[in-house]
Design a protein around this motif. Structure first.
Motif, mmCIF file in Angstrom:
data_model
loop_
_atom_site.group_PDB
_atom_site.id
_atom_site.type_symbol
_atom_site.label_atom_id
_atom_site.label_comp_id
_atom_site.label_asym_id
_atom_site.label_seq_id
_atom_site.Cartn_x
_atom_site.Cartn_y
_atom_site.Cartn_z
ATOM 1 N N ARG A 46 -6.038 -26.499 8.302
ATOM 2 C CA ARG A 46 -4.889 -25.855 7.661
ATOM 3 C C ARG A 46 -3.821 -25.551 8.714
ATOM 4 O O ARG A 46 -2.646 -25.776 8.490
ATOM 5 C CB ARG A 46 -5.333 -24.576 6.945
ATOM 6 N N THR A 47 -4.269 -25.008 9.862
ATOM 7 C CA THR A 47 -3.321 -24.669 10.931
ATOM 8 C C THR A 47 -3.881 -25.165 12.263
ATOM 9 O O THR A 47 -5.016 -24.834 12.603
ATOM 10 C CB THR A 47 -3.138 -23.134 11.027
ATOM 11 N N SER B 11 -11.484 -21.304 17.194
ATOM 12 C CA SER B 11 -12.385 -21.573 18.333
ATOM 13 C C SER B 11 -13.717 -22.156 17.874
ATOM 14 O O SER B 11 -14.252 -23.074 18.515
ATOM 15 C CB SER B 11 -12.664 -20.294 19.106
ATOM 16 N N SER B 12 -14.274 -21.627 16.759
ATOM 17 C CA SER B 12 -15.593 -22.106 16.318
ATOM 18 C C SER B 12 -15.511 -23.574 15.898
ATOM 19 O O SER B 12 -16.391 -24.376 16.230
ATOM 20 C CB SER B 12 -16.110 -21.267 15.140
ATOM 21 N N THR C 297 -10.181 -24.810 12.100
ATOM 22 C CA THR C 297 -9.942 -25.313 13.459
ATOM 23 C C THR C 297 -9.535 -24.176 14.391
ATOM 24 O O THR C 297 -8.599 -24.289 15.177
ATOM 25 C CB THR C 297 -8.874 -26.438 13.449
ATOM 26 N N GLN D 275 -14.915 -25.803 19.041
ATOM 27 C CA GLN D 275 -16.118 -26.005 19.863
ATOM 28 C C GLN D 275 -17.128 -26.931 19.177
ATOM 29 O O GLN D 275 -17.785 -27.732 19.825
ATOM 30 C CB GLN D 275 -16.807 -24.658 20.128
HETATM 31 O O1 N01 Z 1 -12.228 -18.115 13.382
HETATM 32 P P1 N01 Z 1 -10.633 -18.200 13.270
HETATM 33 P P2 N01 Z 1 -13.186 -18.636 14.546
HETATM 34 N N1 N01 Z 1 -9.105 -22.880 3.831
HETATM 35 O O2 N01 Z 1 -10.245 -17.151 12.301
HETATM 36 C C1 N01 Z 1 -9.416 -21.765 8.793
HETATM 37 C C2 N01 Z 1 -13.907 -15.791 18.912
HETATM 38 N N2 N01 Z 1 -14.598 -17.034 19.218
HETATM 39 O O3 N01 Z 1 -14.573 -18.356 14.129
HETATM 40 O O4 N01 Z 1 -5.416 -20.521 10.598
HETATM 41 C C3 N01 Z 1 -8.846 -23.639 4.904
HETATM 42 O O5 N01 Z 1 -9.985 -18.204 14.584
HETATM 43 C C4 N01 Z 1 -8.281 -21.103 9.524
HETATM 44 O O6 N01 Z 1 -7.059 -21.670 9.138
HETATM 45 P P3 N01 Z 1 -5.712 -20.751 9.139
HETATM 46 C C5 N01 Z 1 -12.449 -15.918 19.324
HETATM 47 O O7 N01 Z 1 -11.965 -14.662 19.670
HETATM 48 C C6 N01 Z 1 -14.604 -17.460 20.499
HETATM 49 O O8 N01 Z 1 -12.845 -20.008 14.934
HETATM 50 O O9 N01 Z 1 -6.078 -19.470 8.450
HETATM 51 N N3 N01 Z 1 -8.969 -23.216 6.173
HETATM 52 C C7 N01 Z 1 -8.689 -21.384 10.967
HETATM 53 O O10 N01 Z 1 -8.353 -22.679 11.344
HETATM 54 C C8 N01 Z 1 -11.842 -16.425 18.053
HETATM 55 O O11 N01 Z 1 -10.455 -16.221 17.970
HETATM 56 C C9 N01 Z 1 -15.190 -18.648 20.811
HETATM 57 O O12 N01 Z 1 -4.716 -21.537 8.436
HETATM 58 C C10 N01 Z 1 -9.363 -21.947 6.342
HETATM 59 C C11 N01 Z 1 -10.201 -21.261 10.904
HETATM 60 O O13 N01 Z 1 -10.577 -21.481 9.560
HETATM 61 C C12 N01 Z 1 -12.616 -15.664 17.000
HETATM 62 O O14 N01 Z 1 -13.939 -15.593 17.518
HETATM 63 C C13 N01 Z 1 -15.782 -19.403 19.837
HETATM 64 C C14 N01 Z 1 -9.657 -21.092 5.259
HETATM 65 C C15 N01 Z 1 -10.707 -19.883 11.316
HETATM 66 O O15 N01 Z 1 -10.388 -19.640 12.642
HETATM 67 C C16 N01 Z 1 -12.641 -16.297 15.634
HETATM 68 O O16 N01 Z 1 -12.825 -17.700 15.772
HETATM 69 C C17 N01 Z 1 -15.771 -18.947 18.537
HETATM 70 C C18 N01 Z 1 -9.503 -21.614 3.967
HETATM 71 N N4 N01 Z 1 -9.743 -20.857 2.879
HETATM 72 C C19 N01 Z 1 -15.175 -17.757 18.237
HETATM 73 N N5 N01 Z 1 -10.025 -19.878 5.747
HETATM 74 C C20 N01 Z 1 -15.125 -19.162 22.186
HETATM 75 O O17 N01 Z 1 -14.651 -20.211 22.452
HETATM 76 C C21 N01 Z 1 -9.965 -19.998 7.086
HETATM 77 N N6 N01 Z 1 -9.580 -21.240 7.441
HETATM 78 C C22 N01 Z 1 -15.595 -18.334 23.233
#
Ligand code: N01
Ligand code: FAD
Length: 523
Positions: free
Chosen positions: A199-200, A178-179, A176, A182
């Protein structure tokens, strides 16, 4: 032998090629993907869009390009941003010097850089520019049993070009950030049932996205120069008036009214930019964090879900906040279930779905991993980069990255990193940072006229200490974020970006250049 090899054809690599060509240098770009666009090539998941307004999340280097291109939305989706970058590649005739589908696996310095590709091709150049991206290496799935899963699964950062049909499917989304935030509302609309494994929880604000009215576009274009220069003078690279007051200097009602205005602005800086101390003072931050949590309670009907979705583990803004389109409201749907995998962690993926350590089983047809990236260092350490003394960048950064200005590393002559660790890149509107880094590198190459440049150990130590001290004076280290390397098991816990802001950083970089590249040895 090229003058420069550029690795990566995203926003950074495309602009680097354009600038270096402009200097009359022979440059070649190697790109692992089958197309240009970087982030916007790979991240095709439903709902993918930018979080900085299109008119600001775009190149400023060409006034003609600025005037020609019409963004359709405030926050356009991935297809439109990719179309823009493809247009840039065509308009500036960049493609003829870009080799697609070619991953660089090694680079060795020996007077010049000798680069090896995955297919064993060897190419040499005087300078090496790593434009490999901060968020380009998806984290491998860390859960056991994936190979046994009989359904379909995808990582958001490697989304299939043909798309994924969720119609009638039982879908699980893990993550949960940004990806996840969205994609979840869009997947929910199509899926038979959606289970979100959280998880968070994360802070997220409504994007208030919508079409860009022709008169808005005209007004922006009429004063683009001013808008860009305002962006460069800010902390974040997003044009906005700077805050002047502490959040604790004003009364409760006034503060709430200010946060409400910020909330309705649909911008990363709407609330975060409201007061001077939101990222440095915990009490000040708490006022904003509690405001956002109060909004979550208003938006989510089930109080238990609302509490589960309310971040309490990190200060507001110490992870990049998300801008969403109907995220919290999605949990009011009957066909969406929120599962707390902090309380009851994922044990394994099974043939039919997912099982938690507490023994709960979830039957799923499709799994989406929105689990993030090996950020900032991942793409650099994935390449076996060996410097003047044969030592690899991977070994050198074992205890955390050390750079000079985020642009260079001692022991690695003629190597430049765009948006490297130690630069403000990921804390900013990245296009503003990317253009500034590339301009600085191009000016440096013009100055060098083929000479060799290397950051000194002393300058690198001083910069790394400065990055650490500036970071330590903020609330950022209080979060288990990817800025801290905390999301990748075993990665050293170091606050990697420079939190001094893009305006100050530009000034420091310019001063280094004006002093004949102070802190570098030139031979
Ligand atoms: O990745 P993230 P993202 N078991 O690392 C969970 C840019 N961006 O791709 O927090 C269970 O932020 C993890 O949980 P936790 C932007 O800079 C921008 O979403 O580790 N859960 C977290 O909830 C962004 O900050 C946009 O406890 C697991 C999630 O996965 C950056 O890219 C859109 C896990 C990861 O969140 C990264 O974003 C997309 C596990 N083993 C990206 N491992 C815009 O909006 C991970 N998680 C422009
Ligand atoms: P990338 O776009 O990541 O491009 C790097 C390229 O290098 C990739 O194509 C990769 O395949 C290639 N590469 C890497 N290693 C190798 C190798 N060894 N050999 C060959 N090729 C290689 N930032 C913002 O400021 N605002 C936003 O709204 C925003 N939205 C984002 C949304 C998503 C989904 C993600 C993941 C990130 C977002 N970002 C945003 C950050 C985004 O990464 C940057 O804005 C920007 O696109 C980075 O451009 P880049 O060229 O530096 O890197």
């Amino acid at each position: 032998m090229y003058d420069a090899i550029i690795v990566g054809a995203g926003l950074s690599g495309l602009y680097a090629l354009h600038r270096l060509r402009g200097l009359g240098l022979r440059a070649k770009v190697f790109e692992a993907a089958g197309g240009v666009g970087g982030t916007w090539h790979w991240n095709r998941y439903p709902g993918a869009r930018c979080d900085v307004e299109s008119v600001d999340y775009s190149y400023s280097f060409s006034p003609e390009l600025e005037q020609e291109w019409d963004w359709t939305e405030k926050f356009p989706g991935q297809p439109e941003i990719l179309a823009y970058l493809e247009h840039v590649a065509d308009r500036f005739d960049l493609r003829r010097d870009i080799l697609l589908g070619t991953r660089v696996v090694a680079a060795r310095f020996d007077g010049g850089w000798h680069v090896t590709t995955e297919t064993g091709e060897r190419v040499s150049a005087r300078y090496l520019v790593m434009a490999t991206g901060c968020l380009s290496v998806p984290k491998p799935v860390e859960v056991d049993g994936l190979a046994s899963f009989r359904g379909e699964w995808h990582h958001t950062g490697r989304w299939p070009h043909e798309g994924v049909d969720f119609t009638g499917r039982r879908v699980g989304v893990v993550g949960t950030g940004s990806s996840g935030i969205q994609s979840i509302p869009v997947i929910a609309e199509q899926a038979g049932h959606l289970t979100v494994f959280q998880r968070t929880p994360n802070f997220s604000l409504p994007a208030y996205n919508g079409p860009l009215a022709p008169e808005t576009r005209r007004a922006v274009k009429a004063a683009y120069g001013l808008r860009r220069s305002l962006a460069r003078q800010t902390h974040s690279g997003i044009p906005a008036e700077p805050a002047v007051q502490s959040a604790l200097e004003v009364g409760h009602e006034e503060r709430l009214a200010r946060y409400q205005t910020g909330w309705e602005r649909g911008s990363l800086v709407g609330i975060l930019g409201a007061y001077t101390d939101l990222l440095i003072d915990r009490a000040a931050n708490d006022t904003a964090a509690e405001f956002v949590r109060s909004k979550i309670r208003e938006l989510v009907e089930d109080p238990a879900d609302a509490e589960l979705l309310s971040p309490r583990d990190h200060p507001f803004g110490t992870k990049r906040p998300c801008l969403d389109s109907g995220y919290f409201e999605t949990f009011n749907r009957d066909d969406v279930t929120l599962v707390d995998v902090r309380e009851d962690p994922i044990a394994e993926i099974t043939a039919n779905g997912l099982r938690t350590t507490g023994g709960s089983e979830y039957e799923l047809d499709t799994l989406v991993f929105a689990t993030g990236f090996d950020a900032m260092t991942g793409a650099l350490t994935a390449v076996d980069i060996r410097g003047a003394h044969g030592r690899s960048l991977r070994e050198t950064w074992e205890a955390g990255p050390r750079t000079y200005l985020g642009l260079a590393a001692a022991g690695f002559p003629n190597l430049f990193t765009v948006t490297g660790p130690g630069s403000p890149s990921v804390l900013s509107n990245m296009v503003v940072s990317i253009e500034q880094h590339v301009d600085w590198i191009a000016d440096c190459l013009a100055f060098l006229e083929g000479r060799t440049i290397e950051a000194t150990e002393a300058a690198q130590e001083a910069w790394t200490a400065h990055v650490r001290d500036v970071g330590a004076a903020t609330l950022y280290p209080a979060a288990d974020s990817w800025y801290m390397g905390a999301n990748v098991p075993g990665k050293p816990r170091v606050f990697m970006p420079y939190a001094g802001g893009v305006a100050l950083y530009r000034q420091l970089c310019d001063e280094v250049a004006a002093k004949g590249y102070e802190g570098f040895a030139i031979t």
